[in-house]
Design a protein around this motif. Sequence first.
Motif, PDB file in Angstrom:
ATOM      1  N   ALA A 320     -37.002  94.982  65.090  1.00  9.54           N
ATOM      2  CA  ALA A 320     -37.958  94.830  66.189  1.00  9.54           C
ATOM      3  C   ALA A 320     -38.063  93.374  66.621  1.00  9.54           C
ATOM      4  O   ALA A 320     -38.124  93.056  67.820  1.00  9.54           O
ATOM      5  N   THR A 321     -38.076  92.469  65.644  1.00  6.43           N
ATOM      6  CA  THR A 321     -38.150  91.039  65.961  1.00  6.43           C
ATOM      7  C   THR A 321     -36.927  90.581  66.753  1.00  6.43           C
ATOM      8  O   THR A 321     -37.042  89.834  67.736  1.00  6.43           O
ATOM      9  N   LYS A 322     -35.763  91.052  66.338  1.00  6.55           N
ATOM     10  CA  LYS A 322     -34.538  90.632  67.022  1.00  6.55           C
ATOM     11  C   LYS A 322     -34.439  91.208  68.430  1.00  6.55           C
ATOM     12  O   LYS A 322     -33.982  90.529  69.359  1.00  6.55           O
ATOM     13  N   TRP A 323     -34.874  92.449  68.614  1.00  7.20           N
ATOM     14  CA  TRP A 323     -34.862  93.016  69.967  1.00  7.20           C
ATOM     15  C   TRP A 323     -35.934  92.364  70.840  1.00  7.20           C
ATOM     16  O   TRP A 323     -35.747  92.199  72.045  1.00  7.20           O
ATOM     17  N   GLU A 324     -37.037  91.971  70.225  1.00  6.82           N
ATOM     18  CA  GLU A 324     -38.078  91.258  70.970  1.00  6.82           C
ATOM     19  C   GLU A 324     -37.536  89.934  71.487  1.00  6.82           C
ATOM     20  O   GLU A 324     -37.868  89.509  72.604  1.00  6.82           O
ATOM     21  N   GLY A 327     -35.901  90.088  74.892  1.00  4.81           N
ATOM     22  CA  GLY A 327     -36.742  90.367  76.046  1.00  4.81           C
ATOM     23  C   GLY A 327     -36.754  91.827  76.452  1.00  4.81           C
ATOM     24  O   GLY A 327     -37.413  92.193  77.441  1.00  4.81           O
ATOM     25  N   LEU A 328     -36.053  92.694  75.707  1.00  2.00           N
ATOM     26  CA  LEU A 328     -35.991  94.117  76.047  1.00  2.00           C
ATOM     27  C   LEU A 328     -37.027  94.947  75.293  1.00  2.00           C
ATOM     28  O   LEU A 328     -37.139  96.146  75.500  1.00  2.00           O
ATOM     29  N   LEU A 329     -37.791  94.293  74.410  1.00  3.71           N
ATOM     30  CA  LEU A 329     -38.874  94.946  73.683  1.00  3.71           C
ATOM     31  C   LEU A 329     -40.035  93.969  73.611  1.00  3.71           C
ATOM     32  O   LEU A 329     -39.858  92.822  73.202  1.00  3.71           O
ATOM     33  N   GLU A 330     -41.224  94.430  74.046  1.00  2.00           N
ATOM     34  CA  GLU A 330     -42.382  93.529  74.090  1.00  2.00           C
ATOM     35  C   GLU A 330     -43.597  94.193  73.457  1.00  2.00           C
ATOM     36  O   GLU A 330     -43.816  95.402  73.606  1.00  2.00           O
ATOM     37  N   PHE A 331     -44.390  93.381  72.761  1.00  2.00           N
ATOM     38  CA  PHE A 331     -45.620  93.866  72.135  1.00  2.00           C
ATOM     39  C   PHE A 331     -46.786  93.016  72.619  1.00  2.00           C
ATOM     40  O   PHE A 331     -46.732  91.787  72.568  1.00  2.00           O
ATOM     41  N   LEU A 353     -40.913  99.174  76.218  1.00  2.00           N
ATOM     42  CA  LEU A 353     -39.619  99.509  75.622  1.00  2.00           C
ATOM     43  C   LEU A 353     -38.591  99.708  76.727  1.00  2.00           C
ATOM     44  O   LEU A 353     -38.710 100.625  77.536  1.00  2.00           O
ATOM     45  N   ASP A 354     -37.605  98.833  76.808  1.00  2.00           N
ATOM     46  CA  ASP A 354     -36.537  98.989  77.792  1.00  2.00           C
ATOM     47  C   ASP A 354     -35.613 100.118  77.356  1.00  2.00           C
ATOM     48  O   ASP A 354     -35.161 100.145  76.211  1.00  2.00           O
ATOM     49  N   PRO A 355     -35.325 101.090  78.245  1.00  2.00           N
ATOM     50  CA  PRO A 355     -34.455 102.210  77.860  1.00  2.00           C
ATOM     51  C   PRO A 355     -33.085 101.775  77.336  1.00  2.00           C
ATOM     52  O   PRO A 355     -32.453 102.506  76.575  1.00  2.00           O
ATOM     53  N   ASP A 356     -32.634 100.579  77.731  1.00  2.83           N
ATOM     54  CA  ASP A 356     -31.298 100.152  77.347  1.00  2.83           C
ATOM     55  C   ASP A 356     -31.161  99.835  75.859  1.00  2.83           C
ATOM     56  O   ASP A 356     -30.049  99.634  75.369  1.00  2.83           O
ATOM     57  N   ASN A 438     -26.652  86.621  86.041  1.00  2.00           N
ATOM     58  CA  ASN A 438     -27.843  86.623  86.914  1.00  2.00           C
ATOM     59  C   ASN A 438     -27.963  87.980  87.599  1.00  2.00           C
ATOM     60  O   ASN A 438     -27.723  88.110  88.803  1.00  2.00           O
ATOM     61  N   PRO A 439     -28.307  89.035  86.833  1.00  2.00           N
ATOM     62  CA  PRO A 439     -28.286  90.392  87.380  1.00  2.00           C
ATOM     63  C   PRO A 439     -29.479  90.668  88.279  1.00  2.00           C
ATOM     64  O   PRO A 439     -30.473  89.933  88.256  1.00  2.00           O
ATOM     65  N   PRO A 440     -29.416  91.758  89.073  1.00  2.00           N
ATOM     66  CA  PRO A 440     -30.565  92.170  89.875  1.00  2.00           C
ATOM     67  C   PRO A 440     -31.746  92.608  89.024  1.00  2.00           C
ATOM     68  O   PRO A 440     -32.844  92.779  89.541  1.00  2.00           O
ATOM     69  N   GLY A 441     -31.524  92.812  87.710  1.00  4.75           N
ATOM     70  CA  GLY A 441     -32.651  93.123  86.833  1.00  4.75           C
ATOM     71  C   GLY A 441     -32.630  94.505  86.226  1.00  4.75           C
ATOM     72  O   GLY A 441     -33.593  94.918  85.617  1.00  4.75           O
ATOM     73  N   PHE A 442     -31.539  95.238  86.348  1.00  5.01           N
ATOM     74  CA  PHE A 442     -31.462  96.566  85.765  1.00  5.01           C
ATOM     75  C   PHE A 442     -30.013  96.847  85.397  1.00  5.01           C
ATOM     76  O   PHE A 442     -29.113  96.176  85.857  1.00  5.01           O
ATOM     77  N   VAL A 443     -29.804  97.885  84.567  1.00  4.94           N
ATOM     78  CA  VAL A 443     -28.443  98.210  84.157  1.00  4.94           C
ATOM     79  C   VAL A 443     -28.042  99.571  84.702  1.00  4.94           C
ATOM     80  O   VAL A 443     -27.147  99.687  85.525  1.00  4.94           O
TER      81      VAL A 443
END
Length: 563
Positions: A320-324, A327-331, A353-356, A438-443
């Motif tokens: 959880a710490t590493k995914w946080e 920036g794809l997981l936030e608490f 929780l980012d679906p990716d 520099n993506p549009p912000g989604f996958v």
Amino acid sequence: MNTEVWTFIFVTISLMLYLYIGWRSRVQDSKGFFVADRGVPAIANGAATAADFMSAVSFISIAGAVSILGYDGSYYVMAGTGGYILLGLLLAPYLRKFGKYTLPDFIGDRYYSNIARIVAVIAALIISITFVVGQMRGVGIVFSRFLQVPIEVGVVIGMVIVAFFAILGGMKGITWTQVAQYFILIVAYLIPAIAICNALTNIPIPQFAFTFGDIVEKLNQVQVDLGFPEYTAAFSQKTMLDVLFITISGMVGLASLPHVIVRFYTVPNVTAARYSVGWALLFIAIFSTTVPALAASARYNLIESLHNKTMEEVQQLDWATKWENTGLLEFTDKNNDGRLQLTPDIETNEIILDPDIITLSTPEVAKLPPWIIALVAAGGLAAALSTASGLLLVISSAIAHDVYYRLINPEASESQRLMLGRIMVVLAIAFSGYFGINPPGFVIEIATLGVGIAAATFFPAIILGVFDQRTNREGAISGMIVGLVFTSIYIIGVRFYGMPTWFLGLSDQGIGTVGMLLNFVVTFVVSRMTVPPPLEIQEMVEELRSPLAAPAPIRDIGEEELD
């Protein structure tokens, strides 16, 4: 050994394998570069096609999307499988029999028009660029999480690897690299799915665990307890009409993607094209039927691991710490009660929780051995690189073959065409790398534009081009422009500029179906209002459909015939 060491080992071995294949498959002529000398066996082409389908968007994001949407996300699975059935029945054999290099080649020659060719090139470039940006972003995510390097560095590494085997081997190098990548990524997908399903249901086969196990029943109850709709509730997040139109758009769009269609120009003959579709469907089905089980199991595990836990408990979870950190997981403990709550209300939800992360985090959440976690990382990387390489060839061939050779310099030598093709690969990699950083912000949503435009632009032009002798260049050009413009404006307006979903409430993911229908109507009507195609074109279309006859030879369009 820890996860990072295992990941470094697996990724290094797989990348060395790709480089070796690219070196052994290097080509010296344009036929090898663009269509792999038309010598790829059916089973190998089926595996390479499946690798094209199992892109970073599919490998990383489909299970995540289904996990978040539940029943309403099933269209991702249905569209993919249905699209390849359409491709096998209606498109691939006829396009292979036509015997050209690219989809714009077919459009330009079938509709005896360089304007039609240019419209097809523009659509192919838009589709390919939107897809390849998503792949490069996927590469960055994998490297960022599992090798603890910045996303920018990960994207650059991916650019270098793809450039090597795409520039040296062209389609030949890409094809054989994709064969290896398919088997790496399918193993990487199945092992964690088998492990987590066995842990939760004592049934090791994901398809059986999803059907006969109790995981869906448990997840339904958990969802209701948290205030969400049941996981299997139909049309709780999207309307029935929207789901239907998204599914249709996905099916016809995937069947019309240039980087998938070009695969069927690489086989020796029409029979091989048909068999390769069968192999591709088998290889894809292994993945598609595993997705629902992995999605449901992963969501249940994540909820059980994070909901109602204290911040201290969550911080003790290494994954959880590493995914946080990515920036794809936030608490955020919004109500300061000391515990983290997952709720459907964005104002009160404390776990973002980012679906990716669903697929990539599943082995860690399930506490599987580090080598399995690393294998999934290698699989995600293989998925991204395999599809990115095919897309880069489409971009390269669109400029070097369809524009330069067919329109600007028909007398270009073999070496000139090959050199320009390689230069375009380099430029395309640089372009996609920039937007990967520099993506549009989604996958997964980034594929929406590409699939919608493919459905609205290419599908009617191919179907009518094969099955309707009366369809002419005026109709095809008008239909493709209407489909391209309408669909692009709607998707871009809704996705980026807050435009309301004014057409029957359809989302930007489903509007490609409307664009396709408009294309069909405009093409059909305009074709009937204008002069029929030349007799030789009509004869060619008739013979194209014949199971015995070879297609009539069709002359290249010279300068004097430009529209």
